[in-house]
Motif scaffolding. Structure first.
Motif, mmCIF file in Angstrom:
data_model
loop_
_atom_site.group_PDB
_atom_site.id
_atom_site.type_symbol
_atom_site.label_atom_id
_atom_site.label_comp_id
_atom_site.label_asym_id
_atom_site.label_seq_id
_atom_site.Cartn_x
_atom_site.Cartn_y
_atom_site.Cartn_z
ATOM 1 N N CYS A 127 38.639 31.300 45.504
ATOM 2 C CA CYS A 127 39.042 29.965 45.974
ATOM 3 C C CYS A 127 39.142 29.931 47.496
ATOM 4 N N CYS A 128 39.654 31.011 48.110
ATOM 5 C CA CYS A 128 39.800 31.055 49.565
ATOM 6 C C CYS A 128 38.459 31.233 50.268
ATOM 7 N N LYS A 129 37.498 31.829 49.589
ATOM 8 C CA LYS A 129 36.164 31.935 50.173
ATOM 9 C C LYS A 129 35.555 30.556 50.371
ATOM 10 N N ALA B 234 38.028 28.296 33.953
ATOM 11 C CA ALA B 234 37.020 29.246 34.425
ATOM 12 C C ALA B 234 37.667 30.340 35.282
ATOM 13 N N LEU B 235 38.647 29.948 36.088
ATOM 14 C CA LEU B 235 39.346 30.923 36.923
ATOM 15 C C LEU B 235 40.158 31.914 36.085
ATOM 16 N N ARG B 236 40.700 31.436 34.978
ATOM 17 C CA ARG B 236 41.485 32.315 34.104
ATOM 18 C C ARG B 236 40.666 33.497 33.594
ATOM 19 N N ILE C 188 42.980 39.592 40.888
ATOM 20 C CA ILE C 188 43.155 38.754 42.089
ATOM 21 C C ILE C 188 41.896 37.964 42.439
ATOM 22 N N VAL C 189 40.890 38.015 41.547
ATOM 23 C CA VAL C 189 39.615 37.373 41.875
ATOM 24 C C VAL C 189 39.758 35.869 42.065
ATOM 25 N N MET D 70 43.855 26.695 41.008
ATOM 26 C CA MET D 70 44.183 28.077 41.360
ATOM 27 C C MET D 70 45.637 28.401 40.979
ATOM 28 N N ILE D 71 46.551 27.478 41.297
ATOM 29 C CA ILE D 71 47.970 27.705 40.991
ATOM 30 C C ILE D 71 48.191 27.791 39.492
ATOM 31 N N LYS D 72 47.601 26.837 38.730
ATOM 32 C CA LYS D 72 47.784 26.812 37.276
ATOM 33 C C LYS D 72 47.194 28.058 36.629
#
Length: 621
Positions: free
Chosen positions: A556-558, A504-506, A550-551, A531-533
């Motif tokens: 993830c940091c939010k 989903a992050l991708r 950079i989203v 996040m790293i992957k």
């Protein structure tokens, strides 16, 4: 495996060139001649030189039977072997002297001249060590710099034990010299060199031979050794009944000359002229055309099969005869095509598959600037492929040679694309890469390729090369290629939900509730892994100019602010010259990114526009 040594077996269609060179040496009819065999690293200079030498030896054998007036004595000198042990100049003179002694053993009438030649050789070796240009000997005792040299080398020329560092004793020196310098003989370097040349020329005439010296591996030597070798050639050059064949890379010689005359400010033209003055006939090693490249691969593969017993020795010898014949007639349109190759190997499907592989590889290895049909690189390419095959069986991996070759070809010729594809190989998709499958289908149908693939001839030809890899598990293939890159399929420490989050992050272009919910579900540790992957797998597509790039870090940091430190370390990997001003305001709003931006501001790699964008944020040192 194929060794890296030169060979006299003609795999490169050099036979015609070797015949022409041997013919020039024969037609010189005793007149001095020098031939320069020029070519880059791995182009086949040494093999060509060996072929020429064998042809001259064959002429010598014919002469023995009384059918030819030519008498060739072939010497091969490799200065690289003497580097750091002895001066190349001294070594060459020694080799020539030894050969003359051997040839004159049964001719007692010229023994005095042989002795005189050795005396001249030894004096030249002493003089070059001292650097003395001329010396007058009125008492038979060496003086000056030359005399000092005797103190350290007497043991080399006589059985006398090495002298100590005590002052020179004239009687001891006179005994040690043993006739090298005659009493009251005036030593003039120019006249001595001429006397040496005259004596050698007379001996060659009385022995009725032409001495052909092959000099090889100059481009392996240090510049000083290379120049020393060329200077020693100058001592022997243009003597009747002598010939030189010098194999050297012209670019290397130019560089060596510049090093030798460092500080003299010589131009490239002067460096070129230095070599040209030594060489009468420049001979360039032919660059392999597509047909020659294909023939070379075919013969290497058939040689291996002949050793394995799947292709008979008789069949291989037949291929060695028919392939060069066809290459010589290539101007008539007789190419190395599939029909011809199938006739060579018969109905054996395994061998036919290898012929198909050679045909496919040849075009790509010939056209790629990374290989450029260089024989040594093609040989090393096959060595790597078969080494990986040997490593596969003990690890329970079964892979077709064609698959190994196709993947290594991409690594060798388009490393960036290989890394893009490798980055898409994961455990959860069983090692299959959909974008590769789509690209192979598009290339076969002559359609546009996915954006990750360059639309050039090499990429399209590589995608069409069998077998198709997009529908296969690439993990075994990449596991065997760990010598060329770090292969990590290690998402195995991620649970199904964190893998779902990674995917989903991708593709995320902005934050949304379902993404936040999934992060909360998996927790901070699994979110960090995801996040790293995701960040690593998108590296090749990231422009560093859009907020979408950079989203994944921001979202993830939010949810988990503690991940800010890790996000900052990932951000630090940015190629600064590509970072655009458009992402700066978004990053400036993130507390974890501010220290990174503060450091970036003073780095020269960052564009002026991007620096201005950081300044506008009011970021303080």
């Amino acid at each position: 495996m194929w060794h890296d040594n030169e060979t006299a077996i003609d795999y490169l269609n050099f036979g015609v060139v070797a015949d022409a060179c041997a013919s020039m040496l024969r037609l010189a009819d005793g007149e001095p001649i020098s031939i320069g065999v020029s070519g880059g690293w791995g182009a086949g200079k040494s093999s060509l030189v060996k072929m020429i030498a064998l042809r001259l030896k064959a002429l010598h054998e014919i002469e023995k039977s009384g059918e030819s007036p030519n008498k060739f004595v072939v010497l091969t000198f490799n200065p690289w072997l003497y580097q750091d042990f002895e001066s190349a100049r001294s070594a060459l003179l020694q080799i020539v002297g030894d050969e003359i002694v051997r040839l004159a053993k049964e001719n007692q009438t010229i023994q005095d001249k042989v002795t005189e030649l050795w005396r001249r050789i030894n004096l030249l070796r002493i003089a070059q060590l001292s650097g003395e240009a001329a010396l007058t000997l009125s008492t038979g005792i060496p003086v000056g710099a030359l005399g000092k040299t005797f103190n350290s080398i007497v043991g080399f020329f006589s059985s006398t034990e090495k002298l100590s560092e005590a002052p020179l004793d004239p009687e001891v020196i006179g005994s040690a010299v043993n006739g090298l310098l005659k009493p009251s003989e005036t030593f003039s370097m120019p006249s001595h060199i001429q006397a040496f040349r005259d004596t050698l020329e007379e001996l060659l005439a009385e022995l009725e031979i032409t001495l052909v010296i092959f000099v090889d591996d100059l481009d392996r030597c240090l510049p000083q050794t290379a120049i020393s070798t060329l200077e020693s050639i100058r001592l022997l050059l243009f003597i009747r009944r002598s010939a030189f064949v010098v194999a050297a890379d012209n670019d290397f010689i130019k560089a060596a000359v510049k090093v030798h005359f460092d500080g003299a400010g010589i131009s490239s033209d002067v460096a070129t002229n230095y070599f040209d003055k030594l060489i009468q006939v420049p001979l360039h090693v032919p660059r392999l055309g597509l047909n020659e490249a294909k023939a070379y691969l075919v013969l290497l593969l058939l040689e291996r099969e002949a050793k394995a017993g799947t292709f008979t020795r008789e069949q291989f010898q037949n291929a060695l005869k028919l392939i060069p014949e066809r290459l010589r007639n290539s101007w008539k349109g007789e190419t190395i095509n599939q029909v011809f190759l199938y006739e060579l190997v018969g109905a054996n499907e395994t061998l036919q598959s290898l012929m198909n592989l050679a045909e496919g590889l040849a075009s790509l290895l010939h056209g790629s600037s990374a290989v450029n049909a260089n024989p040594r690189l093609m040989k090393r390419f096959l060595n790597t492929v078969y080494l990986r095959e040997a490593l596969s069986a003990p690890q329970g991996i079964k892979l077709d040679i064609s698959a190994l070759a196709k993947w290594h070809l991409l690594e060798r010729c388009d490393e960036s694309l290989a890394e893009v594809i490798a980055g898409q190989v994961h455990s959860d998709n069983d090692g299959r890469v959909q974008i590769l499958a789509d690209a192979e289908t598009a290339a076969a149908s002559q359609l546009g390729l996915p954006v990750q693939f360059s639309n050039n001839n090499f990429t399209r030809q590589w995608l069409q090369l069998p077998p198709a890899l997009g529908t296969e598990d690439l993990r075994p293939l990449l596991h065997l290629s760990r010598d060329s890159g770090t292969r990590d399929f290690g998402d195995d420490n991620m649970n199904p939900d964190s893998r779902k989050l990674r995917d989903a992050l991708r593709t995320a272009t902005s934050g949304h509730q379902s993404l936040t919910d999934l992060m909360k579900k998996v927790g901070p540790d699994q979110t960090e892994l995801a996040m790293i992957k995701a960040w690593q797998s998108c590296a090749t597509f990231r422009t560093w100019r859009r907020n979408e790039d950079i989203v994944m870090l921001i979202e993830c940091c939010k949810v988990f602010p503690l991940l800010g430190k890790k996000a900052a370390s990932l951000l630090e990997q940015a190629p600064l010259k590509h970072v655009g001003p458009g992402i700066i305001p978004t990053l400036g709003a993130q507390q974890w990114a501010r220290e990174v931006l503060d450091r970036w501001k003073d780095l020269n790699e960052l564009s002026k526009q991007t620096k201005n964008a950081i300044e506008n944020l009011g970021v303080k040192r």
